[in-house]
Design a protein around this motif. Structure first.
Motif, PDB file in Angstrom:
ATOM      1  N   GLU A 142      27.448  17.780   3.984  1.00  0.00           N
ATOM      2  CA  GLU A 142      26.461  16.982   3.228  1.00  0.00           C
ATOM      3  C   GLU A 142      25.287  16.537   4.100  1.00  0.00           C
ATOM      4  N   ASP A 143      24.589  17.473   4.678  1.00  0.00           N
ATOM      5  CA  ASP A 143      23.417  17.114   5.486  1.00  0.00           C
ATOM      6  C   ASP A 143      22.154  17.879   5.099  1.00  0.00           C
ATOM      7  N   ARG A 144      22.198  18.668   3.997  1.00  0.00           N
ATOM      8  CA  ARG A 144      21.014  19.412   3.559  1.00  0.00           C
ATOM      9  C   ARG A 144      20.737  19.125   2.088  1.00  0.00           C
ATOM     10  N   ASP A 145      19.812  18.229   1.852  1.00  0.00           N
ATOM     11  CA  ASP A 145      19.434  17.843   0.491  1.00  0.00           C
ATOM     12  C   ASP A 145      18.584  18.948  -0.140  1.00  0.00           C
ATOM     13  N   VAL A 146      19.055  19.469  -1.285  1.00  0.00           N
ATOM     14  CA  VAL A 146      18.351  20.582  -1.926  1.00  0.00           C
ATOM     15  C   VAL A 146      17.867  20.220  -3.324  1.00  0.00           C
ATOM     16  N   GLN A 147      17.682  18.929  -3.610  1.00  0.00           N
ATOM     17  CA  GLN A 147      17.292  18.535  -4.961  1.00  0.00           C
ATOM     18  C   GLN A 147      15.917  19.070  -5.361  1.00  0.00           C
ATOM     19  N   ASP A 148      15.019  19.242  -4.395  1.00  0.00           N
ATOM     20  CA  ASP A 148      13.689  19.767  -4.732  1.00  0.00           C
ATOM     21  C   ASP A 148      13.756  21.232  -5.144  1.00  0.00           C
ATOM     22  N   LEU A 149      14.786  21.941  -4.656  1.00  0.00           N
ATOM     23  CA  LEU A 149      14.927  23.358  -4.998  1.00  0.00           C
ATOM     24  C   LEU A 149      15.617  23.568  -6.337  1.00  0.00           C
ATOM     25  N   TYR A 150      16.422  22.603  -6.754  1.00  0.00           N
ATOM     26  CA  TYR A 150      17.217  22.761  -7.974  1.00  0.00           C
ATOM     27  C   TYR A 150      17.079  21.544  -8.893  1.00  0.00           C
ATOM     28  N   PRO A 151      15.880  21.263  -9.381  1.00  0.00           N
ATOM     29  CA  PRO A 151      15.682  20.086 -10.255  1.00  0.00           C
ATOM     30  C   PRO A 151      16.492  20.185 -11.542  1.00  0.00           C
ATOM     31  N   GLU A 152      16.737  21.413 -12.018  1.00  0.00           N
ATOM     32  CA  GLU A 152      17.511  21.557 -13.251  1.00  0.00           C
ATOM     33  C   GLU A 152      18.968  21.126 -13.045  1.00  0.00           C
ATOM     34  N   VAL A 153      19.494  21.349 -11.840  1.00  0.00           N
ATOM     35  CA  VAL A 153      20.859  20.907 -11.528  1.00  0.00           C
ATOM     36  C   VAL A 153      20.912  19.383 -11.470  1.00  0.00           C
ATOM     37  N   VAL A 154      19.885  18.774 -10.889  1.00  0.00           N
ATOM     38  CA  VAL A 154      19.808  17.312 -10.839  1.00  0.00           C
ATOM     39  C   VAL A 154      19.828  16.736 -12.248  1.00  0.00           C
ATOM     40  N   ARG A 155      19.039  17.310 -13.139  1.00  0.00           N
ATOM     41  CA  ARG A 155      18.991  16.811 -14.520  1.00  0.00           C
ATOM     42  C   ARG A 155      20.356  16.943 -15.196  1.00  0.00           C
ATOM     43  N   GLU A 156      21.028  18.071 -14.971  1.00  0.00           N
ATOM     44  CA  GLU A 156      22.333  18.286 -15.587  1.00  0.00           C
ATOM     45  C   GLU A 156      23.352  17.268 -15.071  1.00  0.00           C
ATOM     46  N   LEU A 157      23.356  17.010 -13.760  1.00  0.00           N
ATOM     47  CA  LEU A 157      24.335  16.081 -13.197  1.00  0.00           C
ATOM     48  C   LEU A 157      24.048  14.632 -13.582  1.00  0.00           C
ATOM     49  N   ILE A 158      22.791  14.312 -13.794  1.00  0.00           N
ATOM     50  CA  ILE A 158      22.455  12.971 -14.289  1.00  0.00           C
ATOM     51  C   ILE A 158      23.019  12.778 -15.696  1.00  0.00           C
ATOM     52  N   GLN A 159      22.962  13.823 -16.519  1.00  0.00           N
ATOM     53  CA  GLN A 159      23.558  13.739 -17.851  1.00  0.00           C
ATOM     54  C   GLN A 159      25.066  13.557 -17.768  1.00  0.00           C
ATOM     55  N   VAL A 160      25.702  14.261 -16.841  1.00  0.00           N
ATOM     56  CA  VAL A 160      27.139  14.092 -16.627  1.00  0.00           C
ATOM     57  C   VAL A 160      27.436  12.661 -16.192  1.00  0.00           C
ATOM     58  N   ALA A 161      26.628  12.139 -15.267  1.00  0.00           N
ATOM     59  CA  ALA A 161      26.832  10.775 -14.781  1.00  0.00           C
ATOM     60  C   ALA A 161      26.697   9.759 -15.901  1.00  0.00           C
ATOM     61  N   ASN A 162      25.736   9.962 -16.775  1.00  0.00           N
ATOM     62  CA  ASN A 162      25.546   9.030 -17.888  1.00  0.00           C
ATOM     63  C   ASN A 162      26.759   9.010 -18.813  1.00  0.00           C
ATOM     64  N   ARG A 163      27.421  10.146 -18.945  1.00  0.00           N
ATOM     65  CA  ARG A 163      28.642  10.197 -19.747  1.00  0.00           C
ATOM     66  C   ARG A 163      29.741   9.343 -19.114  1.00  0.00           C
ATOM     67  N   TYR A 164      29.878   9.452 -17.790  1.00  0.00           N
ATOM     68  CA  TYR A 164      30.881   8.639 -17.093  1.00  0.00           C
ATOM     69  C   TYR A 164      30.513   7.155 -17.151  1.00  0.00           C
ATOM     70  N   ARG A 165      29.226   6.855 -17.023  1.00  0.00           N
ATOM     71  CA  ARG A 165      28.799   5.458 -17.108  1.00  0.00           C
ATOM     72  C   ARG A 165      29.144   4.855 -18.465  1.00  0.00           C
ATOM     73  N   SER A 166      28.931   5.623 -19.516  1.00  0.00           N
ATOM     74  CA  SER A 166      29.247   5.135 -20.857  1.00  0.00           C
ATOM     75  C   SER A 166      30.737   4.891 -21.031  1.00  0.00           C
ATOM     76  N   GLU A 167      31.551   5.751 -20.447  1.00  0.00           N
ATOM     77  CA  GLU A 167      33.009   5.657 -20.617  1.00  0.00           C
ATOM     78  C   GLU A 167      33.661   4.701 -19.624  1.00  0.00           C
ATOM     79  N   LEU A 168      33.246   4.772 -18.346  1.00  0.00           N
ATOM     80  CA  LEU A 168      33.929   4.023 -17.292  1.00  0.00           C
ATOM     81  C   LEU A 168      33.077   2.945 -16.637  1.00  0.00           C
ATOM     82  N   GLY A 169      31.806   2.877 -17.006  1.00  0.00           N
ATOM     83  CA  GLY A 169      30.929   1.853 -16.453  1.00  0.00           C
ATOM     84  C   GLY A 169      30.319   2.256 -15.134  1.00  0.00           C
ATOM     85  N   ASP A 170      29.422   1.408 -14.627  1.00  0.00           N
ATOM     86  CA  ASP A 170      28.764   1.647 -13.346  1.00  0.00           C
ATOM     87  C   ASP A 170      28.106   0.360 -12.881  1.00  0.00           C
TER      88      ASP A 170
END
Length: 479
Positions: free
Chosen positions: A433-461
């Motif tokens: 975990e030492d190479r941040d690639v979010q600028d190369l894969y913005p679509e992956v970031v968007r998808e994982l944020i949607q996944v995170a929002n699902r967990y937040r709704s169910e389990l909180g944050d």
């Protein structure tokens, strides 16, 4: 795998042994053992031949995650099949805790006992220090061990009582060794700590011998390799790798004693043995801590070194040995898998685990889990993994790097604290975990944020002040 072997394996997984017994189950849970500590995961220069032999006879997993990177939360996830946040559990509780594992939650032990199994626990519990929250009230027929961590006592790192009675550690009560619900001994010296692995192993072996004619579930939760490290005279100074190496060789001996007892009772072919750890190493203790095998950080963090730990499943005669699985598996997945294999009833309430029986049968293309939520602190969603991708969210994190310092010879170093920025990591090529690639894969970031929002709704944050709709209350400890 040939078709004939595959059909045999499916039949074996779904059937009883030749004597009509369902398989016995033994879960060996280490404390603070890092991903890189057993020799079969790259550890050494000490030796772990019994753990290595277990891996050679079974399946070694390389992407297994503890439920959280801290004791109590991690153990609650393993025993209930739930994210700790779902059942109101967080942190590492002690004698002052106002919460514990709710007796309304169904543990693996309760399901096993209800299914006709003999159930026993040996070792460290850490889910509630008094009745009605001890193991006997959570499905175990018997219990012999500690209520919480072996460092939760009123002694300094040199083994002497804390002289400053105002210091919070000096206020710990005597550390009890409990048999059933009754304290039978007080752990008050390093010599007492040195005897723990041996006495607990003796009790585990005794449980197997006494229950050899019926199906049983044994949960053997070692207090080691958590500090303060303790090792018997038989192993002290023998590894050539310091006290940590000595302790590793003694707990490996313990695994060997369990396996020897199974073989002597002709139970080895019909016993599932699972070996794992509750979280990564407590790196602040320097040479008294283990290693993560190059993963980032350790215990108490949401980085890979905090949650990814060894995981071995052995079942000679039923599953093919010598395999390595890179599939994503978590501590919560043990419960539904054992329910399937042992023909038990699932818990009434919702759980988060998934059944990975097909990974044991040899279905290489089976991938029952694709997501994992990294929770830490009281209820903070620190990161999300989906497939090979891990998205880390902005938050404060404990660190063992600068400005932290490492300890030596029983004494801890000093923790550090860092502000973490959002980052995306490809764990298939960057496990450190030492190479941040979010600028190369913005679509992956968007998808994982949607996944995170699902967990937040169910389990909180806690980071976003979101209250989860699926969270249940922990048990309330009364004065």
């Amino acid at each position: 795998m040939t078709a004939i072997f595959f059909l045999f394996t499916l039949f074996a997984i779904g059937s009883f042994g030749q004597d009509g017994k369902r398989p016995n189950v033994i879960v060996i849970l280490m404390d603070d053992m890092g991903y890189g500590d057993p020799a079969c995961y790259g550890g050494g220069p000490y030796r772990t031949p019994n753990i290595d032999r277990l891996a050679a006879a079974g399946i070694r997993f390389t992407n297994y995650y503890a439920a959280q990177a801290v004791c109590t939360a991690s153990r609650s996830g393993l025993l209930t099949g739930c994210y700790p946040t779902r059942i109101g559990i967080s942190g590492a509780i002690d004698h002052n805790a106002k919460f514990a594992l709710n007796p309304d939650e169904q543990t693996i032990a309760e399901l096993m006992r209800d299914g006709g199994y003999a159930t026993g626990m040996v070792g460290k519990w850490h889910l509630g220090h008094k009745v009605p929250f001890l193991p006997l009230q959570h499905g175990f027929d018997e219990f012999y061990g500690l209520p919480y961590s072996n460092d939760m006592w009123a002694y300094d790192y040199n083994g002497e009582r804390w002289k400053d009675t105002s210091f919070w550690r000096a206020k710990y009560p005597p550390l009890p060794l409990i048999d059933g619900n009754t304290t039978t001994k007080i752990i008050s010296t390093f010599d007492d700590q040195d005897q723990l692995t041996g006495s607990l192993t003796k009790r585990a072996v005794d449980f197997i011998n006494r229950n050899r004619k019926r199906s049983f579930f044994l949960y053997f939760a070692h207090p080691m390799v958590h500090v303060p490290l303790g090792v018997s005279g038989r192993f002290k100074g023998k590894s050539g790798a310091g006290l940590f190496g000595d302790v590793m060789e003694e707990v490996d001996w313990s695994v060997g004693e369990v396996m020897r007892t199974l073989k002597e009772n002709k139970l080895d072919q019909n016993t599932i043995v699972i070996f794992t750890s509750d979280n990564g190493p407590w790196l602040t203790f320097g040479n008294h801590a283990g290693n993560t095998g190059g993963l980032r950080e350790g215990k108490g963090t949401a980085w890979e070194g905090g949650l990814k730990v060894p995981f071995i499943v052995s079942w000679p005669g039923r599953i093919r040995g010598g395999l390595v699985r890179s599939n994503l598996v978590t501590a919560m997945d043990l419960l539904p898998t054992l329910v399937n294999i042992c023909h038990l009833s699932m818990p009434v309430k919702k759980i988060d685990g998934v059944d990975f029986t097909e990974l044991l049968t040899g279905k290489g293309k089976s991938n029952p889990r694709d997501e994992f939520a990294y929770y830490y602190d009281r209820n903070s969603l620190k990161a999300i993994r989906k497939g090979k991708w891990k998205l880390v969210f902005p938050a404060n994190s404990q660190t063992y790097g600068p400005p932290a310092t490492l300890g030596k010879d029983r004494y801890p170093g000093r923790y550090g604290s860092i502000e973490v920025k959002q980052a995306l990591y490809d764990l298939s090529t960057d496990p450190g975990e030492d190479r941040d690639v979010q600028d190369l894969y913005p679509e992956v970031v968007r998808e994982l944020i949607q996944v995170a929002n699902r967990y937040r709704s169910e389990l909180g944050d806690g980071l976003t002040n979101t209250v989860g709709q699926g969270v249940r209350q922990a048990g309330v400890v009364k004065e």
